[in-house]
Motif scaffolding. Structure first.
Motif, PDB file in Angstrom:
ATOM      1  N   GLU A   1     -24.943  30.829 -10.067  1.00 52.09           N
ATOM      2  CA  GLU A   1     -26.184  31.011 -10.804  1.00 52.09           C
ATOM      3  C   GLU A   1     -27.017  32.113 -10.154  1.00 52.09           C
ATOM      4  OE1 GLU A   1     -26.730  29.418 -13.561  1.00 52.09           O
ATOM      5  OE2 GLU A   1     -24.962  28.113 -13.372  1.00 52.09           O
ATOM      6  N   TRP A   2     -27.927  32.683 -10.939  1.00 56.35           N
ATOM      7  CA  TRP A   2     -28.840  33.692 -10.421  1.00 56.35           C
ATOM      8  C   TRP A   2     -29.850  33.047  -9.475  1.00 56.35           C
ATOM      9  CZ3 TRP A   2     -28.734  38.947 -11.128  1.00 56.35           C
ATOM     10  CH2 TRP A   2     -27.833  39.436 -12.071  1.00 56.35           C
ATOM     11  N   GLN A   3     -30.138  33.714  -8.373  1.00 54.75           N
ATOM     12  CA  GLN A   3     -31.124  33.247  -7.411  1.00 54.75           C
ATOM     13  C   GLN A   3     -32.443  33.982  -7.665  1.00 54.75           C
ATOM     14  OE1 GLN A   3     -29.919  30.698  -5.238  1.00 54.75           O
ATOM     15  NE2 GLN A   3     -28.305  31.013  -6.775  1.00 54.75           N
ATOM     16  N   ARG A   4     -33.497  33.227  -7.935  1.00 53.39           N
ATOM     17  CA  ARG A   4     -34.804  33.812  -8.220  1.00 53.39           C
ATOM     18  C   ARG A   4     -35.580  33.963  -6.915  1.00 53.39           C
ATOM     19  NH1 ARG A   4     -35.088  35.583 -13.639  1.00 53.39           N
ATOM     20  NH2 ARG A   4     -33.640  34.267 -14.816  1.00 53.39           N
ATOM     21  N   LEU A   5     -35.934  35.183  -6.590  1.00 54.18           N
ATOM     22  CA  LEU A   5     -36.643  35.484  -5.342  1.00 54.18           C
ATOM     23  C   LEU A   5     -38.073  35.907  -5.666  1.00 54.18           C
ATOM     24  CD1 LEU A   5     -33.785  37.530  -3.667  1.00 54.18           C
ATOM     25  CD2 LEU A   5     -34.274  35.101  -3.416  1.00 54.18           C
ATOM     26  N   ARG A   6     -39.023  35.367  -4.902  1.00 53.02           N
ATOM     27  CA  ARG A   6     -40.424  35.566  -5.260  1.00 53.02           C
ATOM     28  C   ARG A   6     -41.271  35.903  -4.048  1.00 53.02           C
ATOM     29  NH1 ARG A   6     -38.632  31.009  -8.271  1.00 53.02           N
ATOM     30  NH2 ARG A   6     -38.864  31.290 -10.520  1.00 53.02           N
ATOM     31  N   LEU A   7     -42.257  36.744  -4.275  1.00 48.41           N
ATOM     32  CA  LEU A   7     -43.381  36.952  -3.364  1.00 48.41           C
ATOM     33  C   LEU A   7     -44.607  36.610  -4.196  1.00 48.41           C
ATOM     34  CD1 LEU A   7     -42.275  40.353  -1.773  1.00 48.41           C
ATOM     35  CD2 LEU A   7     -42.123  38.086  -0.727  1.00 48.41           C
ATOM     36  N   ALA A   8     -45.211  35.451  -3.934  1.00 50.73           N
ATOM     37  CA  ALA A   8     -46.161  34.878  -4.881  1.00 50.73           C
ATOM     38  C   ALA A   8     -47.484  35.626  -4.941  1.00 50.73           C
ATOM     39  CB  ALA A   8     -46.409  33.409  -4.549  1.00 50.73           C
ATOM     40  N   SER A   9     -47.971  36.134  -3.805  1.00 49.44           N
ATOM     41  CA  SER A   9     -49.257  36.833  -3.818  1.00 49.44           C
ATOM     42  C   SER A   9     -49.302  37.783  -2.639  1.00 49.44           C
ATOM     43  CB  SER A   9     -50.413  35.828  -3.737  1.00 49.44           C
ATOM     44  OG  SER A   9     -51.655  36.491  -3.813  1.00 49.44           O
ATOM     45  N   VAL A  10     -49.209  39.074  -2.924  1.00 47.67           N
ATOM     46  CA  VAL A  10     -49.196  40.103  -1.895  1.00 47.67           C
ATOM     47  C   VAL A  10     -50.465  40.933  -2.023  1.00 47.67           C
ATOM     48  CG1 VAL A  10     -47.985  42.109  -0.981  1.00 47.67           C
ATOM     49  CG2 VAL A  10     -46.681  40.184  -1.903  1.00 47.67           C
ATOM     50  N   GLU A  11     -51.177  41.105  -0.917  1.00 44.37           N
ATOM     51  CA  GLU A  11     -52.428  41.880  -0.919  1.00 44.37           C
ATOM     52  C   GLU A  11     -52.181  43.250  -0.300  1.00 44.37           C
ATOM     53  OE1 GLU A  11     -56.917  41.858   1.058  1.00 44.37           O
ATOM     54  OE2 GLU A  11     -55.659  40.052   1.130  1.00 44.37           O
ATOM     55  N   PRO A  12     -52.324  44.317  -1.071  1.00 44.07           N
ATOM     56  CA  PRO A  12     -52.129  45.655  -0.500  1.00 44.07           C
ATOM     57  C   PRO A  12     -53.302  46.092   0.358  1.00 44.07           C
ATOM     58  CG  PRO A  12     -52.735  45.831  -2.807  1.00 44.07           C
ATOM     59  CD  PRO A  12     -52.590  44.361  -2.516  1.00 44.07           C
ATOM     60  N   ASP A  13     -53.019  46.945   1.318  1.00 41.67           N
ATOM     61  CA  ASP A  13     -54.060  47.551   2.143  1.00 41.67           C
ATOM     62  C   ASP A  13     -54.966  48.431   1.275  1.00 41.67           C
ATOM     63  OD1 ASP A  13     -54.791  48.290   5.137  1.00 41.67           O
ATOM     64  OD2 ASP A  13     -54.765  50.171   4.011  1.00 41.67           O
ATOM     65  N   GLN A  14     -56.195  48.649   1.751  1.00 40.12           N
ATOM     66  CA  GLN A  14     -57.150  49.435   0.971  1.00 40.12           C
ATOM     67  C   GLN A  14     -56.715  50.877   0.763  1.00 40.12           C
ATOM     68  OE1 GLN A  14     -60.060  48.388  -0.675  1.00 40.12           O
ATOM     69  NE2 GLN A  14     -58.972  46.476  -0.261  1.00 40.12           N
ATOM     70  N   SER A  15     -55.811  51.387   1.599  1.00 35.96           N
ATOM     71  CA  SER A  15     -55.349  52.767   1.443  1.00 35.96           C
ATOM     72  C   SER A  15     -54.197  52.906   0.452  1.00 35.96           C
ATOM     73  CB  SER A  15     -54.913  53.323   2.801  1.00 35.96           C
ATOM     74  OG  SER A  15     -53.795  52.600   3.313  1.00 35.96           O
ATOM     75  N   VAL A  16     -53.703  51.809  -0.075  1.00 40.25           N
ATOM     76  CA  VAL A  16     -52.511  51.830  -0.929  1.00 40.25           C
ATOM     77  C   VAL A  16     -52.836  52.380  -2.315  1.00 40.25           C
ATOM     78  CG1 VAL A  16     -50.933  50.309  -2.177  1.00 40.25           C
ATOM     79  CG2 VAL A  16     -51.229  50.044   0.287  1.00 40.25           C
ATOM     80  N   ARG A  17     -51.934  53.231  -2.818  1.00 36.03           N
ATOM     81  CA  ARG A  17     -52.063  53.773  -4.164  1.00 36.03           C
ATOM     82  C   ARG A  17     -50.771  53.648  -4.985  1.00 36.03           C
ATOM     83  NH1 ARG A  17     -56.223  53.145  -2.539  1.00 36.03           N
ATOM     84  NH2 ARG A  17     -58.057  54.517  -2.423  1.00 36.03           N
ATOM     85  N   PHE A  18     -49.640  53.399  -4.323  1.00 32.54           N
ATOM     86  CA  PHE A  18     -48.360  53.288  -5.024  1.00 32.54           C
ATOM     87  C   PHE A  18     -47.540  52.165  -4.406  1.00 32.54           C
ATOM     88  CE2 PHE A  18     -49.642  57.749  -5.088  1.00 32.54           C
ATOM     89  CZ  PHE A  18     -49.571  58.068  -6.441  1.00 32.54           C
ATOM     90  N   VAL A  19     -46.586  51.658  -5.190  1.00 26.75           N
ATOM     91  CA  VAL A  19     -45.615  50.702  -4.672  1.00 26.75           C
ATOM     92  C   VAL A  19     -44.230  51.150  -5.123  1.00 26.75           C
ATOM     93  CG1 VAL A  19     -45.794  49.160  -6.685  1.00 26.75           C
ATOM     94  CG2 VAL A  19     -44.977  48.270  -4.487  1.00 26.75           C
ATOM     95  N   VAL A  20     -43.249  50.977  -4.246  1.00 27.13           N
ATOM     96  CA  VAL A  20     -41.851  51.274  -4.547  1.00 27.13           C
ATOM     97  C   VAL A  20     -41.047  49.992  -4.371  1.00 27.13           C
ATOM     98  CG1 VAL A  20     -39.787  52.529  -3.792  1.00 27.13           C
ATOM     99  CG2 VAL A  20     -41.988  53.706  -3.918  1.00 27.13           C
ATOM    100  N   ILE A  21     -40.248  49.665  -5.367  1.00 25.83           N
ATOM    101  CA  ILE A  21     -39.387  48.481  -5.316  1.00 25.83           C
ATOM    102  C   ILE A  21     -38.003  48.910  -4.866  1.00 25.83           C
ATOM    103  CG2 ILE A  21     -38.362  46.610  -6.666  1.00 25.83           C
ATOM    104  CD1 ILE A  21     -40.765  46.948  -8.600  1.00 25.83           C
ATOM    105  N   GLY A  22     -37.430  48.194  -3.917  1.00 27.26           N
ATOM    106  CA  GLY A  22     -36.103  48.513  -3.413  1.00 27.26           C
ATOM    107  C   GLY A  22     -35.103  47.402  -3.678  1.00 27.26           C
TER     108      GLY A  22
END
Length: 466
Positions: A160-181
């Protein structure tokens, strides 16, 4: 010898309970095993369907890039494949073949006033040394990585597929982009054979609920009014379109007594539309709500804040509050605190202020790992805290309770205590103790081996001479 620490006076005990509680304080957000519904916010979704995400039909999702270079062999196949999918009919497939492989999304524009929830699905077959996982890399305006978060890794064979989660992530104030790997990682020897599939990748934008003002708002003299400040941001994630059902938002506040009974309550309406007023680069404006209460009797309290949409609680945060009579400082005393892991939201300056306000004279603090964690700023802040405390007759005690990670990894997860380390030849541990002793020698003259609950020394044989 270290002077034993006797039970703390009533007021100091209240403060210590609040400090311990502060370590666990924080937005609960979405539960760890669930993400908000799609209506909770706006974000990004990737299903790796050729018709939608591979317009040039090269087998790679559009604008995604594969890591290249030394250690990342080009012969490992990583492509969109049909037949196995958690969403739709296709997914991203990686064929293990003696090395790691990573595929990165394009930089996705975000802002630092929202929190973000992540979910992705992974399925693996025949992976013994390799494992698959997702990463979130938060970048500043110059595309430099500021933060990185990893999901748990998946290995072995899963039907079966394994569902992976990060429930609540707070970015730093300098953050402007996110990259998913999407990562295939290996141990010392990679698998030859085996497969991993990635699918149903979702990044959801969420509103944020935070206590404002630091700990000074949580330790209030009994004669003063109580002010509880809450900052709400990212409400634009809840804005509705012209065809959607209108919703109302409010902030519910509660003051709870020591027994958990509600002492005071209040509701504040929130204007979601006002959250979209432009305010600088982020284009969002956080709202600060201050709940003003009359003076209350000295005691330990809890405060609770809820962000409510219609009748549904979207976010909830709790914090501690101590109302206390001022203490008279004296030059000596036998009362003190033992600090466990440093509370993430309690700065060293705040810790010193609280200790001085509570009238303690001893502060036992874990120091062993602070030299081995690579953060000189942290140890500098601890030294400044000790100097401030010493100037007001509070004696610091350095506790050797948790060794640096390279040394700690030599022992099982269920280790019995510090005595296990010291039972090894001095060549194994002496350099780390020398380093921490030298770093804090100017401000710490009292040391303790092991924590207050560490009984491992009762079974230790005669130690080997150093």
């Amino acid at each position: 010898m270290i002077q034993p620490l006797r039970p703390i006076l009533h007021v100091a005990a209240l403060c210590l309970v609040a400090v311990a509680a502060a370590a666990a304080d924080g937005v609960t957000g979405a539960p760890a095993d669930a993400l908000p519904s799609s209506g909770a916010g706006r974000g990004f979704f990737f299903s790796f369907e050729t018709a939608d995400e591979d317009h040039d039909f090269d087998g790679q999702p559009d604008d995604w890039s594969r890591r290249k270079g030394t250690g990342f062999p080009a012969w490992i196949r990583m492509h969109i494949a049909a037949g196995i999918a958690a969403d739709g009919a296709e997914s991203l497939r990686v064929e293990a073949n003696g090395g790691p492989a990573i595929l990165y999304s394009p930089p996705l524009a975000i802002d630092p006033l929202h929190d973000y929830a992540f979910e992705g699905a992974i399925r693996t077959v025949g992976l013994h040394n390799d494992a698959a996982l997702f990463s979130l890399s938060f970048l500043d305006e110059k595309r430099r990585r500021v933060q990185r978060f990893l999901t748990p890794a998946v290995s072995g064979t899963h039907a079966e597929w394994q569902r992976l989660r990060l429930a609540s992530v707070e970015p730093d104030q300098s953050v402007r982009f996110v990259v998913i790997g999407c990562h295939l990682v290996e141990r010392s020897v990679g698998d030859i054979g085996g497969e991993a599939w990635f699918d149903a990748v979702r990044l959801t934008r969420l509103p944020r609920l935070r206590y404002a003002g630091g700990l000074e708002r949580r330790y209030v003299p009994a004669s003063r009014p109580v002010e509880i400040a809450i900052e709400v941001s990212g409400l634009a994630a809840l804005a509705t379109g012209p065809d959607e059902i209108s919703v109302a938002h409010r902030l519910e506040m509660e003051l709870l007594g020591r027994d958990g009974a509600v002492v005071e309550t209040h509701e504040f309406p929130l204007d979601t539309a006002a959250a979209t007023v432009e305010a600088g680069e982020a284009g969002l404006r956080p709202q600060t709500i201050v709940w003003k209460l009359p003076p209350h009797a000295p005691d330990y309290y809890r405060t609770r804040a809820r962000l409510v949409q219609n009748d549904s609680v979207m976010l909830e945060e709790e914090s501690s509050l101590v109302i206390m009579e001022p203490t008279d400082a004296s030059e000596t005393g036998a009362f003190g605190w033992t600090v466990g892991d440093t509370p993430h939201e309690v700065s060293h300056d705040e810790m010193a202020s609280i200790a001085l306000e509570a009238g303690v004279h001893w502060l036992k603090y874990p120091l062993w790992r602070t030299v081995g964690d690579g953060s000189s700023n942290r140890s500098d802040a601890i030294i400044e805290m000790f100097e401030r405390l010493s100037a007001r007759n509070v004696t610091p005690v350095g506790v050797l309770i948790e060794p640096p990670l390279p040394l700690r990894r030599k022992f099982a997860d269920d280790w019995k205590g510090v005595a296990e380390v010291l039972s090894l030849p001095p060549a194994v541990w002496s350099s780390s103790i020398d380093a921490v002793a030298a770093r804090y020698a100017s401000v710490v003259q009292h040391w303790q081996l092991g924590g207050d609950a560490d009984v491992s020394f009762t079974t230790l044989n005669e130690p080997e001479p150093v």
